[in-house]
Enzyme design. Structure first.
Site, PDB file in Angstrom:
ATOM      1  N   ARG A 259       0.835  -1.193   0.000  1.00  0.00           N
ATOM      2  CA  ARG A 259       0.000   0.000   0.000  1.00  0.00           C
ATOM      3  C   ARG A 259       0.878   1.253   0.000  1.00  0.00           C
ATOM      4  O   ARG A 259       1.859   1.331   0.737  1.00  0.00           O
ATOM      5  CB  ARG A 259      -0.922   0.026   1.225  1.00  0.00           C
ATOM      6  N   ARG A 274       2.304   1.033  10.442  1.00  0.00           N
ATOM      7  CA  ARG A 274       1.809   1.382   9.103  1.00  0.00           C
ATOM      8  C   ARG A 274       2.968   1.295   8.113  1.00  0.00           C
ATOM      9  O   ARG A 274       3.828   2.157   8.067  1.00  0.00           O
ATOM     10  CB  ARG A 274       1.205   2.789   9.117  1.00  0.00           C
ATOM     11  N   GLU A 346      -6.464  -0.468  15.824  1.00  0.00           N
ATOM     12  CA  GLU A 346      -7.079  -1.412  14.881  1.00  0.00           C
ATOM     13  C   GLU A 346      -6.114  -2.542  14.526  1.00  0.00           C
ATOM     14  O   GLU A 346      -4.951  -2.310  14.225  1.00  0.00           O
ATOM     15  CB  GLU A 346      -7.486  -0.674  13.604  1.00  0.00           C
ATOM     16  N   SER A 349     -10.280  -5.418  10.309  1.00  0.00           N
ATOM     17  CA  SER A 349     -11.548  -4.871   9.831  1.00  0.00           C
ATOM     18  C   SER A 349     -12.290  -5.987   9.111  1.00  0.00           C
ATOM     19  O   SER A 349     -11.702  -6.669   8.271  1.00  0.00           O
ATOM     20  CB  SER A 349     -11.331  -3.703   8.858  1.00  0.00           C
ATOM     21  N   ARG A 388       0.843  -6.096  12.886  1.00  0.00           N
ATOM     22  CA  ARG A 388       0.212  -5.422  14.025  1.00  0.00           C
ATOM     23  C   ARG A 388       0.009  -6.392  15.185  1.00  0.00           C
ATOM     24  O   ARG A 388       0.051  -5.994  16.349  1.00  0.00           O
ATOM     25  CB  ARG A 388      -1.108  -4.785  13.599  1.00  0.00           C
TER      26      ARG A 388
END
Length: 424
Positions: A259, A274, A346, A349, A388
Site C-alpha cells: 500500500r 503502518r 485497529e 476490519s 500489528r
C-alpha cells in the site's frame, strides 16, 4: 457498483444513503444519464426498424417499376445517422457506468452516521489489559532488540519499510501459521496461495479502481501489487454463475500486501504499525444474500477467536459512515490494547459488501429451482494483520528484564519456547 434500476425505483432512498455518508444527492444526475441512454437505445431500435421497412419498400417499388429515389434517400440518411446514435449511446452509457463506479456502497440501516473514528460505536470489550510493575514501552523501543530493524529497512527501501530478522522474524512466521491453522482447522476456511500481481479489472472488481489508484502500486507492465489478498480471493468468482449449493465459499490466505499509504502522511511514521509492505491473513466469504448477515457475525467472531487464543485484550467497534471503506455496507473493527501507547489500535476490519462488489465482478448464483440468477454477497476481513499482531504480542508480553513471554498458543510454533530473549 450500484444498480441503476434500484436508483430509478428508489431515488429518495438512494440519496438518503449518500447523505448518511456525508455525500450530496446524485439520483437526479444519474437518472438523467439513464434516461438519455434509454432514449438513444429506443431511437436506434426505431431507426433500424424503419431502415428494414424502407429497404423492403425499395424492393417492392423496383418490382412495380416505381421510382425508389425518395426511399433510397431515406435509407441513406438512416444509414448515416445510426452510427452517430450508437456512438452517443455508448458514450452516455460509459459516462453513467463511470459515475456509478465512483460512488461508494450505501450503508446498512444499523450503521451509525458520523464523520470519523470518534463517532464509531463500541459493541463490546473482551479480555483484560495487562498491568505492569514497570513502565510499559512501545514496540519500537522493544522491537529492535528482537530483530525489528527499522534502520536497515529504511536503508534498503526508504521510509515505512522494516527489515525483520532473528526472534522477531520467527515470531512473525509463527503468528501467520497460527492464524492460518486456526481459520482452516477450526473455522472451515479453505487455504489459498494467491497471485500478488493482478489486472485492472481485478482491482476494479473489489473497488480499488478507478477511484483509489494512488493508494496502490502499479508495475511497469500495468499490473497492480495487491493491497490485500481480498482482491485475489474475491475475484475468483468473477464472471461466474454459481449453483446455490456451492455457497457459502470461505477462503483464507497469508500474503504480502502493498500500500502506498497516500492518505496517511504523518501518521504512524515510527515503528511497525503502518508499512508499505506487510503480511496479513485474509478471510473472504461468498454467500447468498440471506446468509450474509450471519456470515458477517461469524467472520468477526473468527478474528476475535484468534485474539482470545493469544490472550490479547480487544474491543469490537462498529464503524460510522465517515470511517467506513468504499465498498463496505457495514464494518466491524477489532482494536487490540497496546500497553506502550495505552490505547486500543485497529488490528482487523471485517466488512460485508452486500452485492456491491458482485455487480462490479458480475458474480452471480442460481437459486435452486429458479431460472433467474442473482448477485452473490461478498464479505472480507483480516484474520489478522500479522505485523500489528506482532506489535501487540511484544507490547503485551514484555517483561521487566527485557525479554518477551510467548503466548501459550504460539509456543508449539516456536519449538516450545516460552520466552524470547533479546538478541546479543
Amino acid at each position: 457498483m450500484h444498480d441503476i434500476r434500484f436508483i430509478r425505483e428508489n431515488p429518495e432512498a438512494f440519496d438518503a444513503g449518500l447523505a448518511k455518508r456525508g455525500l450530496a444527492p446524485r439520483s437526479a444526475e444519474l437518472l438523467a444519464l439513464d434516461e438519455r441512454r434509454r432514449a438513444l437505445i429506443t431511437e436506434a431500435q426505431v431507426a433500424q426498424a424503419r431502415r428494414n421497412e424502407v429497404s423492403k419498400a425499395i424492393g417492392a417499388a423496383k418490382a412495380r417499376r416505381d421510382d425508389p429515389t425518395d426511399l433510397m434517400a431515406e435509407v441513406a440518411a438512416l444509414k448515416e445517422r445510426m452510427p452517430a446514435i450508437d456512438a452517443e449511446e455508448k458514450a452516455v452509457g460509459a459516462e453513467l457506468t463511470g459515475a456509478l463506479a465512483a460512488i461508494p456502497n450505501l450503508p446498512l440501516a444499523d450503521v451509525p452516521k458520523g464523520a470519523d473514528e470518534e463517532d464509531n460505536a463500541l459493541i463490546h470489550e473482551r479480555g483484560t489489559p495487562p498491568s505492569f510493575t514497570f513502565e510499559a514501552k512501545e514496540h519500537d523501543a522493544i522491537g529492535p532488540a528482537f530483530g525489528l530493524d527499522f534502520e536497515t529497512g529504511a536503508l534498503l527501501s526508504g521510509s515505512r519499510f522494516t527489515f525483520v530478522r532473528g526472534s522477531a522474524a520467527r515470531l512473525h512466521r509463527a503468528l501467520g501459521q497460527f492464524m492460518l491453522d486456526t481459520l482452516t482447522r477450526e473455522h472451515g476456511f479453505e487455504e489459498a496461495v494467491v497471485p500478488l500481481l493482478v489486472r485492472d479489472e481485478t482491482m476494479f472488481g473489489t473497488g480499488q479502481l478507478p477511484k483509489f489508484a494512488e493508494d496502490s502500486f502499479q508495475t511497469t507492465d500495468g499490473r497492480w501489487l495487491i493491497p490485500t489478498s481480498e482482491v485475489s480471493l474475491t475475484n475468483t468468482v468473477r464472471e461466474q454463475i454459481l449453483p446455490e449449493e456451492m455457497l457459502p465459499l470461505r477462503f483464507t490466505a497469508l500474503s504480502p500486501c502493498f500500500r502506498s499509504e497516500a492518505g496517511s502522511a504523518g501518521r504512524d511514521t515510527r515503528g511497525y504499525i503502518r508499512q508499505h509492505q506487510f503480511e496479513k491473513v485474509e478471510m473472504v466469504s461468498i454467500t447468498t444474500p440471506d446468509q450474509s448477515e450471519d456470515e458477517h457475525e461469524r467472520m468477526t467472531a473468527c478474528a476475535e477467536d484468534i485474539l482470545t487464543k493469544l490472550g490479547l485484550a480487544f474491543r469490537r467497534m462498529k464503524l460510522c459512515t465517515g470511517d467506513m471503506g468504499f465498498s463496505a455496507a457495514r464494518t466491524y473493527d477489532l482494536e487490540v490494547w497496546l500497553p506502550g501507547q495505552a490505547r486500543y489500535r485497529e488490528i482487523s476490519s471485517v466488512s460485508t459488501c452486500t452485492d456491491f462488489q458482485a455487480r462490479r465482478m458480475n458474480a452471480r448464483y442460481r437459486p435452486e429451482s429458479e431460472k433467474a440468477t442473482r448477485f452473490v454477497h461478498t464479505l472480507n476481513g483480516s484474520g489478522l494483520a500479522v505485523g500489528r499482531t506482532l506489535v501487540a504480542v511484544i507490547e503485551n508480553y514484555q517483561q521487566e528484564d527485557g525479554a518477551v513471554a510467548v503466548p501459550e498458543a504460539l509456543q508449539p510454533y516456536l519449538g516450545g519456547l516460552n520466552r524470547l530473549e533479546p538478541l546479543r
